[in-house]
Motif scaffolding. Structure first.
Motif, PDB file in Angstrom:
ATOM      1  N   THR A  27       0.865  -1.144  -0.059  1.00 45.41           N
ATOM      2  CA  THR A  27       0.217   0.021  -0.225  1.00 45.41           C
ATOM      3  C   THR A  27       0.886   0.787   0.285  1.00 45.41           C
ATOM      4  O   THR A  27       0.743   2.481  -0.848  1.00 45.41           O
ATOM      5  CB  THR A  27      -1.000  -0.125   1.428  1.00 45.41           C
ATOM      6  N   ALA A  28       2.177   1.115   0.860  1.00 45.15           N
ATOM      7  CA  ALA A  28       2.964   2.127   0.298  1.00 45.15           C
ATOM      8  C   ALA A  28       3.037   2.736  -0.470  1.00 45.15           C
ATOM      9  O   ALA A  28       3.513   3.599  -1.008  1.00 45.15           O
ATOM     10  CB  ALA A  28       4.235   2.156   1.765  1.00 45.15           C
ATOM     11  N   LEU A  29       3.997   1.816  -1.049  1.00 40.79           N
ATOM     12  CA  LEU A  29       4.483   1.642  -2.133  1.00 40.79           C
ATOM     13  C   LEU A  29       3.537   2.294  -3.101  1.00 40.79           C
ATOM     14  O   LEU A  29       3.980   3.034  -4.205  1.00 40.79           O
ATOM     15  CB  LEU A  29       5.144   0.283  -2.341  1.00 40.79           C
ATOM     16  N   GLU A  30       2.328   1.768  -3.438  1.00 41.77           N
ATOM     17  CA  GLU A  30       1.137   2.490  -4.685  1.00 41.77           C
ATOM     18  C   GLU A  30       1.072   3.925  -4.542  1.00 41.77           C
ATOM     19  O   GLU A  30       1.335   4.832  -5.094  1.00 41.77           O
ATOM     20  CB  GLU A  30      -0.112   1.603  -4.151  1.00 41.77           C
ATOM     21  N   GLY A  31       1.236   4.698  -2.575  1.00 41.16           N
ATOM     22  CA  GLY A  31       1.379   6.211  -2.256  1.00 41.16           C
ATOM     23  C   GLY A  31       2.417   6.640  -2.927  1.00 41.16           C
ATOM     24  O   GLY A  31       2.579   7.878  -3.754  1.00 41.16           O
ATOM     25  N   ALA A  32       3.087   5.852  -2.763  1.00 38.71           N
ATOM     26  CA  ALA A  32       4.945   6.643  -3.420  1.00 38.71           C
ATOM     27  C   ALA A  32       4.869   7.003  -4.982  1.00 38.71           C
ATOM     28  O   ALA A  32       5.307   7.656  -5.213  1.00 38.71           O
ATOM     29  CB  ALA A  32       5.502   5.941  -2.456  1.00 38.71           C
ATOM     30  N   ALA A  33       4.218   5.655  -5.500  1.00 39.95           N
ATOM     31  CA  ALA A  33       4.289   5.674  -6.690  1.00 39.95           C
ATOM     32  C   ALA A  33       3.455   6.797  -7.426  1.00 39.95           C
ATOM     33  O   ALA A  33       4.108   8.090  -7.782  1.00 39.95           O
ATOM     34  CB  ALA A  33       3.856   4.160  -7.557  1.00 39.95           C
ATOM     35  N   LEU A  34       2.521   7.032  -6.450  1.00 38.90           N
ATOM     36  CA  LEU A  34       1.361   8.435  -7.193  1.00 38.90           C
ATOM     37  C   LEU A  34       2.879   9.439  -7.300  1.00 38.90           C
ATOM     38  O   LEU A  34       2.219  10.414  -8.215  1.00 38.90           O
ATOM     39  CB  LEU A  34      -0.027   8.502  -6.652  1.00 38.90           C
ATOM     40  N   MET A  35       2.851  10.007  -6.176  1.00 37.25           N
ATOM     41  CA  MET A  35       3.664  10.754  -5.423  1.00 37.25           C
ATOM     42  C   MET A  35       4.806  11.504  -6.699  1.00 37.25           C
ATOM     43  O   MET A  35       4.709  12.546  -6.791  1.00 37.25           O
ATOM     44  CB  MET A  35       3.756  10.863  -4.021  1.00 37.25           C
ATOM     45  N   LEU A  36       5.242   9.758  -6.814  1.00 34.09           N
ATOM     46  CA  LEU A  36       6.364   9.982  -7.922  1.00 34.09           C
ATOM     47  C   LEU A  36       6.227   9.745  -9.138  1.00 34.09           C
ATOM     48  O   LEU A  36       7.043   9.591  -9.704  1.00 34.09           O
ATOM     49  CB  LEU A  36       7.784   9.326  -7.966  1.00 34.09           C
ATOM     50  N   GLY A  37       4.965  10.714 -10.044  1.00 35.44           N
ATOM     51  CA  GLY A  37       4.749  10.325 -11.507  1.00 35.44           C
ATOM     52  C   GLY A  37       4.844   8.498 -11.592  1.00 35.44           C
ATOM     53  O   GLY A  37       4.758   9.123 -12.687  1.00 35.44           O
TER      54      GLY A  37
ATOM     55  N   ARG B 116      10.663  18.676  -6.142  1.00 41.41           N
ATOM     56  CA  ARG B 116      10.802  17.949  -4.359  1.00 41.41           C
ATOM     57  C   ARG B 116      11.121  17.078  -4.343  1.00 41.41           C
ATOM     58  O   ARG B 116      11.976  16.667  -3.063  1.00 41.41           O
ATOM     59  CB  ARG B 116       9.460  18.449  -3.734  1.00 41.41           C
ATOM     60  N   PHE B 117      11.312  15.888  -5.586  1.00 38.81           N
ATOM     61  CA  PHE B 117      11.750  15.016  -5.256  1.00 38.81           C
ATOM     62  C   PHE B 117      13.132  14.280  -6.247  1.00 38.81           C
ATOM     63  O   PHE B 117      13.207  14.911  -7.260  1.00 38.81           O
ATOM     64  CB  PHE B 117      11.093  13.921  -5.478  1.00 38.81           C
TER      65      PHE B 117
END
Length: 239
Positions: A175-185, A212-213
Motif C-alpha cells: 500500500t505504501a509503495l502504491e501511494g509513493a508511486a502516485l506521488m512520484l509520477g 521536490r523529489f
C-alpha cells in the motif's frame, strides 16, 4: 585460471547463466572477492556465497532497456552482471569513494559499457545531466520499496521502469509503495514471482517526477514516502 574462477564458472553454469557470459561473470566474482579482502564490498566471503548474488541479479535482465542506471551499486550488484549480459549502456551510482574506485577498476578489467558516478542517489537525482535520462533503473540494497522508488524515479524518463528486487512484502508495504508511486509520477505495473519469496516489482513512470523529489540526503531512508502503517484505502489522505 585460478581455482576460485573455475569454481565460479561451474556454479554460474549450474545456475543457468548463458555459457557466453560465464567467463566474464566468473571474472567479476573473483575481482569482488579479491577486493573484499582489503575492504568490505560484500558479506559473502567465498565464491559459493557470492555467486548466488550474481544469479539473483540476473533475474532483472529480461526487463532491462538501455540506457540503464543502478543506484547504490556497492560492489556492483546488480549493475555489473546486468551490463555484462545485456550490453546496455550503464551508469553505476555509488556514494562511497572506495567502492566507486573498485567499480571503475572492474569496468576497465571487464571491458563493459559502463560509467560510475560517485554520488549519493539523492544528489544524482537532482543533477540535470542525470535526471530523467534513463529507461530502466534498479536499486538492490535499499530498505523499503518506497525508498527504492524515490531514489530511482527521478532518474527515469517518462515511460521508463524501475525494477525493484524485493523479498516478502506484506499489505502495508504494498500500500505504501502504491501511494509513493502516485506521488512520484509512477504506477505499479506488475509483480514477477521468483523462487521462494523473492519477487520483482515493476514500476512505470507515467509523468515527470515533481521537483521536490528526491528529498535531501538521508531522508528517503529515514522517512519513506507513505507510512508503512497506513491501512489500505487511506492513500488519498497521505497524498
Amino acid at each position: 585460471m585460478s581455482p576460485e574462477t573455475e569454481r565460479a564458472e561451474a556454479l554460474l553454469a549450474a545456475g543457468g547463466a548463458s555459457p557466453e557470459h560465464v567467463p566474464r561473470l566468473a571474472q567479476y566474482a573473483a575481482l569482488v572477492l579479491d577486493a573484499n579482502r582489503k575492504f568490505n564490498l560484500t558479506g559473502a566471503r567465498t565464491i559459493d556465497e557470492f555467486v548466488p548474488h550474481i544469479l539473483d541479479s540476473l533475474t532483472v535482465v529480461p526487463y532491462i532497456r538501455t540506457p540503464y542506471v543502478d543506484v547504490g551499486s556497492g560492489g556492483g550488484l546488480p549493475g555489473i552482471p546486468v551490463a555484462i549480459v545485456t550490453g546496455a549502456r550503464t551508469l553505476l551510482v555509488e556514494a562511497t569513494a572506495k567502492k566507486a574506485a573498485f567499480l571503475r577498476e572492474a569496468i576497465s578489467a571487464l571491458g563493459i559499457d559502463a560509467e560510475v558516478a560517485t554520488a549519493r542517489a539523492e544528489d544524482a537525482g537532482r543533477k540535470p545531466e542525470l535526471r530523467q535520462q534513463f529507461v530502466t533503473a534498479t536499486a538492490r540494497a535499499v530498505a523499503t520499496a518506497p525508498t527504492a522508488l524515490e531514489l530511482t524515479a527521478p532518474l527515469l524518463a517518462v515511460g521508463g521502469v524501475a525494477i525493484l528486487q524485493r523479498g516478502s512484502m506484506d499489505v502495508t508495504e504494498r500500500t505504501a509503495l502504491e501511494g509513493a508511486a502516485l506521488m512520484l509520477g509512477c504506477v505499479v505495473d506488475a509483480e514477477v514471482a521468483l523462487e521462494g519469496e523473492r519477487r520483482l516489482i515493476l514500476v512505470r513512470k507515467t509523468s515527470a517526477t515533481p521537483e521536490r523529489f528526491p528529498r535531501r540526503a538521508g531522508i528517503p531512508e529515514k522517512r519513506p514516502l507513505c507510512s508503512l502503517n497506513v491501512p489500505r484505502g487511506t492513500l488519498g489522505a497521505i497524498i
